[in-house]
Design a protein around this motif. Structure first.
Motif, short mmCIF file in Angstrom:
data_model
loop_
_atom_site.label_atom_id
_atom_site.label_comp_id
_atom_site.label_asym_id
_atom_site.label_seq_id
_atom_site.Cartn_x
_atom_site.Cartn_y
_atom_site.Cartn_z
N ILE A 417 -19.18 -20.79 12.56
CA ILE A 417 -20.00 -21.79 13.42
C ILE A 417 -21.52 -21.40 12.58
CG2 ILE A 417 -20.38 -23.59 13.67
CD1 ILE A 417 -17.40 -23.88 14.37
N ASN A 418 -21.77 -20.33 13.60
CA ASN A 418 -22.57 -18.82 14.18
C ASN A 418 -23.35 -19.03 13.11
OD1 ASN A 418 -24.85 -18.37 16.32
ND2 ASN A 418 -23.13 -16.33 16.42
N SER A 419 -22.33 -18.22 11.95
CA SER A 419 -22.65 -17.76 10.65
C SER A 419 -23.63 -18.82 10.00
CB SER A 419 -21.87 -17.21 10.48
OG SER A 419 -22.02 -16.69 9.59
N ALA A 420 -22.38 -20.49 10.27
CA ALA A 420 -23.33 -20.58 9.31
C ALA A 420 -24.28 -21.55 9.43
CB ALA A 420 -22.07 -22.24 8.74
N ILE A 421 -24.69 -21.35 10.59
CA ILE A 421 -26.43 -22.23 11.17
C ILE A 421 -27.24 -21.52 10.41
CG2 ILE A 421 -27.55 -22.67 12.53
CD1 ILE A 421 -25.36 -23.85 14.76
N GLY A 422 -27.41 -19.76 11.33
CA GLY A 422 -27.89 -18.94 9.97
C GLY A 422 -28.01 -19.14 8.66
N LEU A 434 -24.68 -15.26 1.09
CA LEU A 434 -24.11 -15.65 2.60
C LEU A 434 -23.13 -14.41 2.02
CD1 LEU A 434 -25.50 -18.62 3.13
CD2 LEU A 434 -26.64 -16.91 3.66
N CYS A 435 -22.93 -13.38 3.02
CA CYS A 435 -21.73 -12.81 3.22
C CYS A 435 -20.99 -13.25 4.29
CB CYS A 435 -22.15 -11.34 3.80
SG CYS A 435 -20.28 -10.83 4.10
N TYR A 436 -19.75 -14.07 3.78
CA TYR A 436 -18.78 -14.82 4.77
C TYR A 436 -19.25 -14.16 6.23
CZ TYR A 436 -13.70 -13.70 4.64
OH TYR A 436 -12.52 -13.14 4.94
N VAL A 437 -18.33 -14.71 7.45
CA VAL A 437 -18.31 -14.52 8.68
C VAL A 437 -17.09 -15.42 8.83
CG1 VAL A 437 -19.01 -14.55 11.24
CG2 VAL A 437 -20.39 -13.80 9.50
N THR A 438 -15.54 -14.99 10.19
CA THR A 438 -14.95 -15.82 9.96
C THR A 438 -14.72 -16.09 11.15
OG1 THR A 438 -13.05 -13.53 10.69
CG2 THR A 438 -14.08 -14.62 7.99
N HIS A 458 -18.94 -21.36 4.65
CA HIS A 458 -20.55 -20.93 4.05
C HIS A 458 -20.41 -21.20 2.76
CE1 HIS A 458 -19.14 -18.11 7.20
NE2 HIS A 458 -21.14 -17.78 7.28
N LYS A 459 -19.66 -21.96 2.06
CA LYS A 459 -19.89 -23.48 0.60
C LYS A 459 -21.28 -24.07 1.25
CE LYS A 459 -18.59 -23.53 -2.30
NZ LYS A 459 -18.28 -23.03 -4.37
N ILE A 460 -20.46 -24.81 2.28
CA ILE A 460 -21.37 -26.00 3.36
C ILE A 460 -22.86 -25.28 3.37
CG2 ILE A 460 -21.33 -27.38 4.78
CD1 ILE A 460 -18.54 -27.60 5.05
N ALA A 461 -22.52 -24.06 4.03
CA ALA A 461 -23.80 -23.58 4.06
C ALA A 461 -25.05 -23.84 2.91
CB ALA A 461 -24.25 -22.92 5.50
N ALA A 462 -24.29 -22.65 2.24
CA ALA A 462 -24.56 -22.69 1.23
C ALA A 462 -24.83 -23.81 -0.22
CB ALA A 462 -24.41 -22.45 0.00
N SER B 419 -22.88 -30.69 11.18
CA SER B 419 -24.04 -31.43 12.20
C SER B 419 -24.99 -30.29 12.90
CB SER B 419 -22.91 -32.52 12.70
OG SER B 419 -24.08 -32.94 14.05
N ALA B 420 -23.82 -28.56 13.61
CA ALA B 420 -24.12 -28.17 13.62
C ALA B 420 -25.50 -27.22 12.95
CB ALA B 420 -23.02 -27.14 14.17
N ILE B 421 -25.61 -27.36 11.87
CA ILE B 421 -26.11 -26.46 11.27
C ILE B 421 -27.55 -27.27 11.98
CG2 ILE B 421 -27.43 -26.21 8.75
CD1 ILE B 421 -24.03 -26.05 8.01
#
Lengths: 561, 561
Positions: A417-422, A434-438, A458-462, B419-421
């Motif tokens: 989640i931390n990674s999805a934010i960034g 984006l390289c995923y983080v688990t 990460h799909k959501i982030a992308a 939401s966290a993003i």
């Protein structure tokens, strides 16, 4: 345009009401896959970018022992610039675990030829690969060619991986995500790794990196490559080290070169190469709070210190380029100096390496090679933009491929989640992949559930990045979801999500048992029936039209009131 | 400064190696709690902001039937501006479920007095509440007073909720998060809701909103307020509607006013009031893609249409202000027009309401009331900044309190991450409090596990925002984690995380069973022992110092080489 129609059940339980469709290109062997979701109501079905290859095509018979169909073989052969050539480098295969399926002779560029998509693009050629990705990305083929020619995008496709479907990585296209798999000294088998690859692709990984450092590296990779419809990346250094029993003292250019060739012949599509870790930067790395956290970076740094020599990946870079372009392997210039903690973000060690990577990007381009550049790491939100801008400037807009960034050091157990934010933020600013983080980051190797979780977030982030960038077609999915939501089409909402099963389960779990069979009712369990804002909104809308006013008249009347 | 020392086991299994410590203020009854994590190696223990109240103080005996200790009673009484006063508004209590514990007479400001923290701050007074939050936030009391006086921060504390520990919401302080709980027509009991409140606080919720719309609203709320060490917010409209059996036609100012007073006397600290939904904006709302998605907003819109009248929350706003300031209840001006989909983000309906909320902010301030303003909703990444900037401009820097924003419509089942993003980004830009979203958003009511998940991911988002804003003390936790990571102190890494149990479990799960008892070894299962970048980094560092060089000399030598 659509060549085949299947029933809406090609994607099994993970994506109900979906089928595989193909859009044809200018020639019959360009068939670009989409996942079509059947929607209800007054709504067109939605076609999504698809990466699942033959696994979701009911007309293909899957036999892991034979590998996937080699869809690109004809395109590669007909260019007339390659030949069969086995280098004969020593490989360490375990005959019991070896891939005994379809065995092709390795291909290589004819002497002096560059067979990279970059070279073709510069020559003004639109390859079938470029046309394929253009259709997939919903843009013009000329645009793909121009982006590749400019180095702003790469199409990572080794001529020895004809099973892979073409895809493009560049900031003007859909933001891609990579999933890492790979066994370590501490466990997991070939079967598990192949299964993880398929699983990652099921959830939408655009590329997969095999980072194996444990047993049977060669054979694990062979099984993965032969059965992967997406590009595969590796860090060749890991296998090189393995060959010398992890004894970094014995590392040599010759050993490394042979490993590159071994993997090139297998069909690896991109290599992470830590050529930017230089002796001059070691003092800056020592001065930082958490040293060097990249495995490849730390190994090369130690090698340089122990041997009192410059990084051979740097000094031999032109020779590496010759190998890369002979197979069309894309550089992923490793960020050995990526910050491993917030305190080290954007420090001198990182920035100095970035400048070196820019220099190497230029050299690789001169040699006709495709290049992407890897990025951090741990970076607080306020330092992401400058990191992205610096990369674009120093590396001449070569695609950025980032790990995270993680925006805090403290999210252990929640680093995906931390990674999805960034990742969402840097994707929006211009990162191409984006390289995923688990959830296991910093703790251990991901299991199946972790891989799924990592890919989906990460799909959501992308996707969030694509919406913000206005990437072609990105908004279609949100529009379909918005419409389904407004019309209480619950099944469609599930199916439009990134994880239909979970969405459905969550909703059913929050309904009283006796209502579960009426789950399509016009309200959700959050507000209950009478408080449902969506229903009230619909009533408000109808109250105006019910007065015999058109929408426009209602607006005007509302304004006058 | 520390008044009491307990063993490092006050936080039970959720936070091992933690104890409660208090920092004393200028008077003996100002005791500001921190959670101190015991760290190992050459490292100071870390003190974190704590919201768990008496529940983690072993010297307090917890009796839910009596409620928590009323720590603020003396502060409130000694100001001499309040009196006992029961309004006698009708309440609907279920005698079987009523809170029969400590019964105080309700307090109210003496006639004509304003008992708000804003009023005191404007008078130049530093209240014990302000000093308390200053110590908690590691800033000067004068700074807190000035921020409150300027309206840039609020301290939401009803004089009838003396059990609550003071806290401040404002963009120059630690970003806060709110957790929603509350039963709906479809389920859950008083016990469950009280338990959810405690559970949300355990994971770090700074405030809790009780959004009950089901049975026993009054009694559920009483139990929650009496046992909550954090401020409690509500949407009084929900109860008002419930009183008339959800029949919005019977909604009236008098009914609503009595509900405000009923809840004011119970001690609710902030009210969401949808006073900015005006008739003039309904056409714009109808024109949007997904109408009005706020429950309160849609109810008021329908009421206005059905009754052909302006929103009584707007027309009666000054009367509402009189109630608010008589108890020091903070306004949370509801965003009835928040966009419910990406396509509606920052549209005219939303922006017009925002301007109205700015107008109302000014009126409330004139009346001495504290104000925060609620925000969206669904907003793509590229539209968040303008939304934040507009809010600051239109609402004169009153604290922004946002739901999300969600950066895509498609993340059903993963909307907490969605939401966290958005939350991390808008927090960094200046939002003061994030309303959590759980994995069940858009699907149903959260269960216990969802509440935990929702709180933790928003804590991470808020912390990321604080790091980016440079909030006092935020970096301490990351520095402690960084150091623990570099020194392979696994236990400390777990304990510094937001969920120590999960971090520990994940690590142990990825170790072979035989190594689990040596879990403090100097590598993790990701890279294995020989590839461990952290260990190699440490070797590199030592290789220089081993040569008899100081760090500085090593640097210089490295440079010259």
């Amino acid at each position: 345009m659509i060549q085949e129609k299947h029933a809406y059940d090609n994607y099994g339980i993970h994506y109900p009401n979906s089928r595989k469709v193909y859009v044809a290109g200018s020639r019959s062997d360009i068939r670009v896959p989409f996942r079509e979701i059947k929607l209800h109501g007054d709504t067109e079905n939605l076609r999504l970018y698809d990466v699942t290859g033959a696994y979701t095509d009911p007309s293909c018979e899957i036999d892991l022992k034979q590998g996937l169909p080699a869809i690109r073989s004809a395109w590669i052969a007909e260019r007339g610039d390659i030949e069969e050539h086995a280098s004969g480098v020593e490989i360490l295969s375990n005959s019991e675990k070896a891939f005994h399926g379809l065995q092709r002779k390795p291909l290589r560029a004819k002497d002096g030829k560059s067979v990279t998509q970059l070279t073709y693009a510069r020559q003004g050629i639109i390859t079938p690969e470029m046309e394929f990705v253009a259709i997939h990305e919903k843009v013009e083929p000329e645009f793909v060619r121009d982006e590749v020619a400019a180095g702003r995008a790469v199409i990572p496709l080794n001529i020895n991986h004809p099973e892979a479907e073409p895809m493009v990585i560049g900031r003007k296209f859909r933001t891609k995500i990579n999933a890492n798999i790979g066994n370590s000294a501490l466990g997991s088998s070939i079967e598990e790794e192949v299964d993880k690859m398929q699983w990652a692709i099921t959830w939408g990984a655009d590329t997969v990196m095999d980072l194996s450092t444990g047993a049977d590296i060669h054979d694990t990779r062979e099984w993965i490559v032969r059965n992967s419809p997406t590009p595969i990346g590796t860090v060749p250094l890991y296998q090189a080290l393995k060959k010398i029993d992890d004894n970094a003292d014995d590392l040599s250019w010759e050993l490394y070169r042979d490993t590159l060739i071994e993997q090139a012949e297998q069909g690896i599509d991109y290599f992470t190469i830590h050529a930017g870790v230089l002796r001059k930067d070691i003092p800056a790395a020592k001065a930082r709070k958490l040293g060097i956290v990249s495995r490849g970076g730390s190994i090369m740094a130690k090698w340089m210190l122990d041997n009192n020599q410059e990084n051979f990946l740097y000094t031999r870079f032109r020779e590496i380029c010759e190998i890369m372009r002979a197979y069309d392997i894309t550089f992923s210039l490793g960020d050995g100096m990526r910050p491993g903690c917030i305190a080290d973000a954007n420090d001198e060690a990182q920035m100095s390496e970035l400048r070196t990577l820019g220099e190497l990007t230029k050299i690789a381009w001169e040699q006709g090679c495709q290049v992407m550049v890897e990025g951090p790491g741990h970076v607080p939100l306020d330092k992401i933009k400058i990191n992205m801008d610096k990369q674009m400037e120093e590396c001449f807009e070569a695609p950025f491929y980032t790990l995270g960034p993680l925006v805090t050091d403290c999210a252990v157990g929640y680093d995906h989640i931390n990674s999805a934010i960034g990742g969402a933020v840097i994707g929006w600013y211009g990162t191409s992949m984006l390289c995923y983080v688990t959830p296991k980051e910093h703790l251990g190797l991901p299991n199946r559930e972790d891989v799924k979780e990592g890919v989906i977030v990460h799909k959501i982030a992308a996707h969030a990045a694509d919406l913000a960038k206005g990437v072609a077609g990105a908004m279609d999915r949100d529009e379909a979801m918005r419409k389904a939501r407004g019309e209480f089409r619950w099944e469609d909402q599930y199916n439009l999500s990134f994880d239909p099963q979970r969405a459905r389960e969550y909703r059913l779990a929050s309904l009283p048992p006796e209502e579960r069979d009426q789950a399509d009712q016009h309200y959700c369990s959050m507000c209950g029936e009478r408080y449902c804002s969506m229903r009230i909104s619909e009533e408000i809308r109808q109250s105006a039209t019910g007065q015999g006013l058109s929408e426009d008249e209602a607006l005007t009347q509302g304004m006058q009131e």
